[in-house]
Design a protein around this motif. Structure first.
Motif, PDB file in Angstrom:
ATOM      1  N   TRP A   1       7.185   2.346   4.106  1.00  0.00           N
ATOM      2  CA  TRP A   1       7.094   1.393   3.001  1.00  0.00           C
ATOM      3  C   TRP A   1       8.320   0.489   2.946  1.00  0.00           C
ATOM      4  CZ3 TRP A   1       4.715  -1.760   0.237  1.00  0.00           C
ATOM      5  CH2 TRP A   1       5.280  -2.308  -0.926  1.00  0.00           C
TER       6      TRP A   1
ATOM      7  N   GLU B   1       2.248  -1.720  -3.511  1.00  0.00           N
ATOM      8  CA  GLU B   1       2.938  -0.527  -3.031  1.00  0.00           C
ATOM      9  C   GLU B   1       2.041   0.709  -2.976  1.00  0.00           C
ATOM     10  OE1 GLU B   1       6.862   2.266  -4.018  1.00  0.00           O
ATOM     11  OE2 GLU B   1       6.613   0.331  -5.037  1.00  0.00           O
ATOM     12  N   ASN B   2       1.300   0.991  -4.052  1.00  0.00           N
ATOM     13  CA  ASN B   2       0.437   2.177  -4.052  1.00  0.00           C
ATOM     14  C   ASN B   2      -0.589   2.130  -2.927  1.00  0.00           C
ATOM     15  OD1 ASN B   2       1.679   3.458  -6.158  1.00  0.00           O
ATOM     16  ND2 ASN B   2       0.162   2.883  -7.702  1.00  0.00           N
ATOM     17  N   GLU B   3      -1.125   0.942  -2.663  1.00  0.00           N
ATOM     18  CA  GLU B   3      -2.097   0.791  -1.590  1.00  0.00           C
ATOM     19  C   GLU B   3      -1.446   1.021  -0.234  1.00  0.00           C
ATOM     20  OE1 GLU B   3      -5.122  -2.505  -3.565  1.00  0.00           O
ATOM     21  OE2 GLU B   3      -3.347  -3.194  -2.479  1.00  0.00           O
TER      22      GLU B   3
ATOM     23  N   ARG C   1       1.260   2.755   0.469  1.00  0.00           N
ATOM     24  CA  ARG C   1       1.593   4.178   0.638  1.00  0.00           C
ATOM     25  C   ARG C   1       0.338   5.002   0.949  1.00  0.00           C
ATOM     26  NH1 ARG C   1       6.660   5.871  -0.983  1.00  0.00           N
ATOM     27  NH2 ARG C   1       7.975   4.277  -1.955  1.00  0.00           N
TER      28      ARG C   1
ATOM     29  N   VAL D   1      -8.358   4.115  -4.453  1.00  0.00           N
ATOM     30  CA  VAL D   1      -6.940   4.116  -4.813  1.00  0.00           C
ATOM     31  C   VAL D   1      -6.551   2.663  -5.025  1.00  0.00           C
ATOM     32  CG1 VAL D   1      -4.584   4.535  -4.026  1.00  0.00           C
ATOM     33  CG2 VAL D   1      -6.348   6.251  -3.614  1.00  0.00           C
ATOM     34  N   HIS D   2      -6.210   2.347  -6.266  1.00  0.00           N
ATOM     35  CA  HIS D   2      -5.964   0.948  -6.658  1.00  0.00           C
ATOM     36  C   HIS D   2      -7.209   0.138  -6.270  1.00  0.00           C
ATOM     37  CE1 HIS D   2      -2.886  -1.671  -8.389  1.00  0.00           C
ATOM     38  NE2 HIS D   2      -3.453  -2.630  -7.675  1.00  0.00           N
TER      39      HIS D   2
ATOM     40  N   LYS E   1      -6.638   5.989  -9.484  1.00  0.00           N
ATOM     41  CA  LYS E   1      -5.221   6.302  -9.526  1.00  0.00           C
ATOM     42  C   LYS E   1      -4.699   6.688  -8.150  1.00  0.00           C
ATOM     43  CE  LYS E   1      -4.972   7.870 -14.347  1.00  0.00           C
ATOM     44  NZ  LYS E   1      -4.649   9.016 -15.232  1.00  0.00           N
ATOM     45  N   HIS E   2      -3.422   6.450  -7.938  1.00  0.00           N
ATOM     46  CA  HIS E   2      -2.788   6.859  -6.684  1.00  0.00           C
ATOM     47  C   HIS E   2      -2.782   8.378  -6.598  1.00  0.00           C
ATOM     48  CE1 HIS E   2      -0.195   6.720  -3.204  1.00  0.00           C
ATOM     49  NE2 HIS E   2       0.645   7.562  -3.781  1.00  0.00           N
TER      50      HIS E   2
ATOM     51  N   SER F   1      -1.376  11.824  -4.142  1.00  0.00           N
ATOM     52  CA  SER F   1      -0.392  12.232  -3.157  1.00  0.00           C
ATOM     53  C   SER F   1      -1.072  12.555  -1.832  1.00  0.00           C
ATOM     54  CB  SER F   1       0.365  13.466  -3.642  1.00  0.00           C
ATOM     55  OG  SER F   1      -0.492  14.594  -3.676  1.00  0.00           O
TER      56      SER F   1
END
Length: 268
Positions: free
Chosen positions: A16, A28-30, A32, A194-195, A252-253, A255
């Motif tokens: 990232w 960023e979330n996408e 990652r 995710v997003h 939601k993001h 892990s």
């Protein structure tokens, strides 16, 4: 079981840091999450990216692939600006192509990225390799997105993952193909958002076991289709209604460990 490298979080963090320096529309979330898909997808084959723009996602994928020695990232993008220019675009001057090359070089991933400066349909004519991750972020129209999926889906390895960008950003292509060709098909298993990324794992042997999970997503995702039909962009009250239905889609993001756990074991 799905692969979950012990150092995956550190690797994604490093990737990232490189990708964040590249201009683009991937948040960023996408980015990652895309790194998680590259690192943890339990299948063999190439990583195929349709739509590279200036290389933000390419750098993310390339950094992870290089670190774990996952093979090439096949980056397909005409970098032609206007789609009507046709397949012979190599001599068309587009500054994004120059930036793309400079960005992957600066990030140190140029050697692992296999660049195809042409349309995906041209690459597909001679394609024969298995695919472990198919990242579709090219033409967002229904016709374009459907073509990208149809051309490369036959090469998905068991356990591979398909992911679409901008599936929740008021484009018809990504969300319609995801709903109609994936969520309604027993050839696919665990799925989610995710997003604005829609993703699903190719599970031709046991995808039916995930039918109820896919149906829940399909019911919510299908409510968006009337608002983007015929590649329309909703406005006014229709835009408000679209956003209301979109808010009900879980995105939601998650892990890397949570995502890997969702996949479970692949039947042999």
């Amino acid at each position: 079981m799905p692969c979950l490298p012990h150092d995956v979080n550190q690797t994604i963090e490093s990737a990232w840091k490189r990708a964040s320096l590249v201009p683009g529309f991937l948040v960023e979330n996408e980015a990652r999450f895309l790194g998680t898909l590259a690192a943890c997808t339990p299948a063999q084959g190439a990583i195929v990216e349709i739509g590279s723009f200036k290389g933000k996602s390419t750098v993310m994928l390339g950094t992870v692939a290089a670190y774990y020695r996952l093979g090439p990232v096949v980056a397909i993008d005409p970098h032609a600006g206007l789609s009507y220019l046709g397949p012979d675009v190599k001599n068309h001057l587009d500054p994004t192509f120059t930036e793309f090359l400079a960005n992957i070089q600066s990030a140190g991933v140029a050697e692992i990225v296999e660049v195809h400066r042409t349309f995906s349909r041209e690459v597909a004519k001679d394609w024969h390799r298995s695919i472990r991750l198919l990242w579709i972020d090219g033409d967002h129209s229904y016709r374009g997105c459907k073509e990208d999926f149809d051309l490369f889906a036959p090469f998905l390895a068991d356990g591979a993952v398909v992911a679409f960008h901008d599936s929740l950003n008021a484009f018809e292509g990504p969300i319609r193909v995801f709903v109609e060709d994936i969520l309604r098909s027993d050839r696919f298993g665990p799925s989610g958002f995710v997003h604005s990324i829609a993703w699903s794992q190719f599970r031709p042997k046991d995808g039916a076991n995930f039918r109820e999970q896919r149906k829940k997503l399909e019911r919510r995702g299908s409510r968006l289709l009337p608002y983007v039909a015929n590649d329309a962009s909703p406005s006014g009250l229709r835009k408000t209604a679209y956003k209301l239905h979109r808010s009900l889609v879980p995105r939601k993001h998650i892990s890397s460990a949570h995502w890997a756990a969702l996949l479970g074991k692949i039947d042999s």
